[in-house]
Design a protein around this motif. Sequence first.
Motif, PDB file in Angstrom:
ATOM      1  N   ALA A   1       0.579  -1.318  -0.115  1.00  0.00           N
ATOM      2  CA  ALA A   1       0.323   0.219  -0.040  1.00  0.00           C
ATOM      3  C   ALA A   1       0.536   0.692   0.119  1.00  0.00           C
ATOM      4  N   GLU A   2       1.883   1.654   1.080  1.00  0.00           N
ATOM      5  CA  GLU A   2       2.901   3.023   0.931  1.00  0.00           C
ATOM      6  C   GLU A   2       3.449   1.853  -0.608  1.00  0.00           C
TER       7      GLU A   2
ATOM      8  N   TRP B   1       1.112   4.269  -2.984  1.00  0.00           N
ATOM      9  CA  TRP B   1       0.453   5.191  -2.966  1.00  0.00           C
ATOM     10  C   TRP B   1       2.072   6.443  -2.892  1.00  0.00           C
TER      11      TRP B   1
ATOM     12  N   PHE C   1      -5.097  -1.794   3.486  1.00  0.00           N
ATOM     13  CA  PHE C   1      -3.389  -0.341   3.820  1.00  0.00           C
ATOM     14  C   PHE C   1      -3.965   0.502   2.916  1.00  0.00           C
TER      15      PHE C   1
ATOM     16  N   LYS D   1      -6.046   2.746   4.475  1.00  0.00           N
ATOM     17  CA  LYS D   1      -5.635   3.290   5.539  1.00  0.00           C
ATOM     18  C   LYS D   1      -4.618   4.537   5.616  1.00  0.00           C
ATOM     19  N   HIS D   2      -3.557   4.136   4.298  1.00  0.00           N
ATOM     20  CA  HIS D   2      -2.729   5.049   3.482  1.00  0.00           C
ATOM     21  C   HIS D   2      -3.252   6.328   3.068  1.00  0.00           C
TER      22      HIS D   2
ATOM     23  N   ARG E   1      -4.962  11.396   1.659  1.00  0.00           N
ATOM     24  CA  ARG E   1      -4.904  12.278   0.367  1.00  0.00           C
ATOM     25  C   ARG E   1      -7.072  12.419  -0.036  1.00  0.00           C
TER      26      ARG E   1
END
Length: 258
Positions: free
Chosen positions: A74-75, A78, A130, A133-134, A138
């Motif tokens: 997920a990180e 993004w 996630f 979540k992340h 945004r």
Amino acid sequence: MTTSQRHEGKTALITGGSRGIGRAICRRLADEGAVVAVHYGHDHDAAERTVKEIVADGGRAFPVHAELGVPGDAEALWAAFDRAAAQEDVDARVDVLVNNAGITLPRRVADVTEADYDRVFAVNTKAPFFIVKHGLGRLRDGASIVNISSVVTRIAYPHLVAYAMTKVALDHLTRTLAHELGGRGIRVNAVAPGYTETEINPTLAIPEIRQRYASASVFGRLGQPADIADVVAFVASDEARWVTGHWIDASGGVHLGV
């Protein structure tokens, strides 16, 4: 506002956007004015083709690469989105997030290994969790999240038990997020396709199976990616502003008599 303007000025991110239902969603949202981030995990050529089709039709789109189902996915997604948005001079705040990426697991309980189970949950359930979540910082207030579920969550389908479990979990996440994010005006819904003609289902090349799937619908045909994309585009739009926490059957009425 006309249908063609429903998403004018919005930025949309669609996971698994390079092929099948995801590709159709990307093209529909772009047709309605959104700048579309076409996420892909492995098929770079398909993502580039989808972007080129959108641009050729007068829309705006850009590819975003990140493998899902791996630690830190997920990180990574993004971060890739932020880089691509900056290169395209696009506002990195998101108005529409569609969690479409997923894999199937056509096996009965006795044939599912722990590795199989972990993999399908990692891609279909953990990654969307996630990504949201992340992505909370945004997402604009008033944004829309659409999770792509499946009609198999409302019937017993032994050949897809682990896959169906991932989508049931996604349905619960949908309701919970709708409750939690309502204060920001963010709507969260699930759209559930049925038997849809995409390359993810190679059994459709078998005439007998194809006919059986088609006859399961009250309309007597297979779903097309555009059938699902049209529903997603509506649910993500301001026209559906009073709809949240909902599971929308977009299966063409499969198995209604069962």
